[in-house]
Scaffold this motif. Structure first.
Motif, PDB file in Angstrom:
ATOM      1  N   LYS A 167      32.052  41.319  31.353  1.00 53.96           N
ATOM      2  CA  LYS A 167      31.233  40.823  32.463  1.00 53.96           C
ATOM      3  C   LYS A 167      31.624  39.401  32.838  1.00 53.96           C
ATOM      4  N   SER A 168      31.827  38.554  31.829  1.00 55.28           N
ATOM      5  CA  SER A 168      32.215  37.169  32.094  1.00 55.28           C
ATOM      6  C   SER A 168      33.554  37.103  32.819  1.00 55.28           C
ATOM      7  N   LEU A 169      34.502  37.904  32.362  1.00 54.75           N
ATOM      8  CA  LEU A 169      35.822  37.903  32.987  1.00 54.75           C
ATOM      9  C   LEU A 169      35.760  38.421  34.413  1.00 54.75           C
ATOM     10  N   GLU A 170      35.013  39.470  34.621  1.00 54.74           N
ATOM     11  CA  GLU A 170      34.892  40.026  35.964  1.00 54.74           C
ATOM     12  C   GLU A 170      34.272  39.006  36.922  1.00 54.74           C
ATOM     13  N   ASN A 171      33.230  38.321  36.464  1.00 52.52           N
ATOM     14  CA  ASN A 171      32.588  37.299  37.294  1.00 52.52           C
ATOM     15  C   ASN A 171      33.543  36.144  37.582  1.00 52.52           C
ATOM     16  N   LEU A 172      34.307  35.742  36.567  1.00 53.03           N
ATOM     17  CA  LEU A 172      35.261  34.650  36.744  1.00 53.03           C
ATOM     18  C   LEU A 172      36.317  35.016  37.780  1.00 53.03           C
ATOM     19  N   LEU A 173      36.900  36.185  37.646  1.00 48.86           N
ATOM     20  CA  LEU A 173      37.954  36.600  38.563  1.00 48.86           C
ATOM     21  C   LEU A 173      37.426  36.756  39.982  1.00 48.86           C
ATOM     22  N   ASP A 174      36.203  37.241  40.126  1.00 50.96           N
ATOM     23  CA  ASP A 174      35.590  37.347  41.453  1.00 50.96           C
ATOM     24  C   ASP A 174      35.417  35.968  42.082  1.00 50.96           C
ATOM     25  N   ASN A 210      45.416  31.899  54.130  1.00 47.93           N
ATOM     26  CA  ASN A 210      45.448  33.360  54.062  1.00 47.93           C
ATOM     27  C   ASN A 210      46.454  33.842  53.024  1.00 47.93           C
ATOM     28  N   ASP A 211      47.634  33.215  52.992  1.00 45.73           N
ATOM     29  CA  ASP A 211      48.643  33.603  52.008  1.00 45.73           C
ATOM     30  C   ASP A 211      48.189  33.275  50.585  1.00 45.73           C
ATOM     31  N   CYS A 212      47.515  32.138  50.437  1.00 50.06           N
ATOM     32  CA  CYS A 212      46.976  31.768  49.127  1.00 50.06           C
ATOM     33  C   CYS A 212      45.997  32.823  48.641  1.00 50.06           C
ATOM     34  N   ASN A 213      45.085  33.211  49.501  1.00 47.84           N
ATOM     35  CA  ASN A 213      44.098  34.222  49.144  1.00 47.84           C
ATOM     36  C   ASN A 213      44.762  35.558  48.802  1.00 47.84           C
ATOM     37  N   ASN A 214      45.747  35.956  49.599  1.00 44.24           N
ATOM     38  CA  ASN A 214      46.450  37.214  49.329  1.00 44.24           C
ATOM     39  C   ASN A 214      47.177  37.172  47.986  1.00 44.24           C
ATOM     40  N   CYS A 215      47.734  36.009  47.666  1.00 42.15           N
ATOM     41  CA  CYS A 215      48.454  35.866  46.400  1.00 42.15           C
ATOM     42  C   CYS A 215      47.491  35.957  45.218  1.00 42.15           C
ATOM     43  N   VAL A 216      46.417  35.190  45.274  1.00 38.55           N
ATOM     44  CA  VAL A 216      45.471  35.154  44.163  1.00 38.55           C
ATOM     45  C   VAL A 216      44.819  36.522  43.964  1.00 38.55           C
ATOM     46  N   LYS A 217      44.568  37.240  45.043  1.00 41.65           N
ATOM     47  CA  LYS A 217      43.950  38.566  44.936  1.00 41.65           C
ATOM     48  C   LYS A 217      44.815  39.547  44.146  1.00 41.65           C
ATOM     49  N   LYS A 218      46.115  39.297  44.080  1.00 42.02           N
ATOM     50  CA  LYS A 218      47.013  40.175  43.329  1.00 42.02           C
ATOM     51  C   LYS A 218      46.922  39.947  41.819  1.00 42.02           C
ATOM     52  N   THR A 219      46.529  38.735  41.415  1.00 40.02           N
ATOM     53  CA  THR A 219      46.651  38.362  39.998  1.00 40.02           C
ATOM     54  C   THR A 219      45.704  39.091  39.046  1.00 40.02           C
ATOM     55  N   PRO A 220      44.451  39.399  39.405  1.00 40.85           N
ATOM     56  CA  PRO A 220      43.596  40.093  38.437  1.00 40.85           C
ATOM     57  C   PRO A 220      44.158  41.436  37.988  1.00 40.85           C
ATOM     58  N   ASP A 221      44.655  42.240  38.930  1.00 42.58           N
ATOM     59  CA  ASP A 221      45.211  43.540  38.562  1.00 42.58           C
ATOM     60  C   ASP A 221      46.441  43.382  37.678  1.00 42.58           C
ATOM     61  N   VAL A 222      47.273  42.380  37.998  1.00 40.00           N
ATOM     62  CA  VAL A 222      48.473  42.149  37.191  1.00 40.00           C
ATOM     63  C   VAL A 222      48.092  41.742  35.771  1.00 40.00           C
TER      64      VAL A 222
END
Length: 248
Positions: free
Chosen positions: A46-53, A89-101
């Motif tokens: 839960k903590s990790l999910e909240n952090l990544l969000d 926008n590019d920053c957001n797109n980049c960061v959005k990739k990192t949790p799954d990776v």
């Protein structure tokens, strides 16, 4: 760094050879602690999910953000950093990739670092022992070697511009060209100006010792990174950007 803190590194050999012309969401390297979270109650998840969000959400409005999620033994500290010349926008797109990776490559490791072409994410359990700001994490040395005289002098001068640039820009980010050498440097967002200059100086020394005579290199330290590419026929106009452009 103790054995419990050693991060395993994965190199994708297909990664670009500097210039950052390839996809800014391409994986450069990952580091995963050997230790895993024990999570019988699900508090860590839960903590990790909240952090990544939180980090993903913040990446649409800033290029650096640090946060803590959870309490006690389930607390996790994390941050992201985008390259200073990326758009919001590019920053957001980049960061959005990192949790799954990070989930796919590191699972429940108690400390993780994922470096993409245009951003990185790192998080660790509260109390996890950090390495020094100038600890070498990863390097990429170009396979092409410089020929002829004058390269080393040009490289020394260009790398010196990074240290001056990150200190004077006020945002810890610098790009520029000097006598056919294109350079880029950036420090972690909460690193003070003096510490930032010292970090990129250390990275520059590493570049010269780890990649002698290479016409291109990327050096990643704990809290900063640099890159350079030497163009014998001159720096392409599209590679030149104003010094200190972008920011955290």
């Amino acid at each position: 760094m103790g054995s419990s803190c050693i991060l395993s590194i994965l190199l994708l050999t297909s990664f670009i050879n500097l210039g950052f012309s390839a996809d800014y969401t391409s994986l450069v390297y990952k580091g995963c602690a050997d230790q895993k979270f024990q999570d019988p109650t699900g508090d860590y998840s839960k903590s990790l999910e909240n952090l990544l969000d939180t980090l993903t959400s913040r990446s649409s409005s800033t290029k650096f953000y640090k946060a803590t999620s959870g309490q006690g033994q389930s607390a996790i500290i994390g941050l992201f950093q985008c390259r200073g010349d990326l758009s919001s926008n590019d920053c957001n797109n980049c960061v959005k990739k990192t949790p799954d990776v990070s989930r796919r490559l590191c699972g429940n490791a108690i400390a993780v670092r994922v470096q993409l072409g245009g951003c990185y994410l790192r998080y660790e359990a509260s109390g996890f022992r950090q390495v020094n700001a100038t600890e070498l994490l990863f390097k990429i040395c170009g396979s092409t070697q410089a020929s002829g005289s004058g390269f080393q002098d040009r490289l020394d001068a260009a790398l010196g511009e990074i240290a001056k640039g990150v200190g004077s820009s006020g945002n810890g980010f610098y790009t520029g060209g000097y006598q056919s050498v294109y350079v880029l440097g950036q420090c972690e967002g909460d690193l003070a100006s003096g510490g930032c200059a010292d970090c990129v100086k250390a990275a520059s020394q590493r570049a010269k010792s780890e990649c002698p005579a290479s016409i291109s290199a990327q050096i990643y330290l704990q809290q900063c990174y640099i890159s350079y590419t030497y163009y014998p026929n001159g720096v392409p106009p599209r590679s030149l950007s104003s010094s200190g452009s972008g920011g955290y």
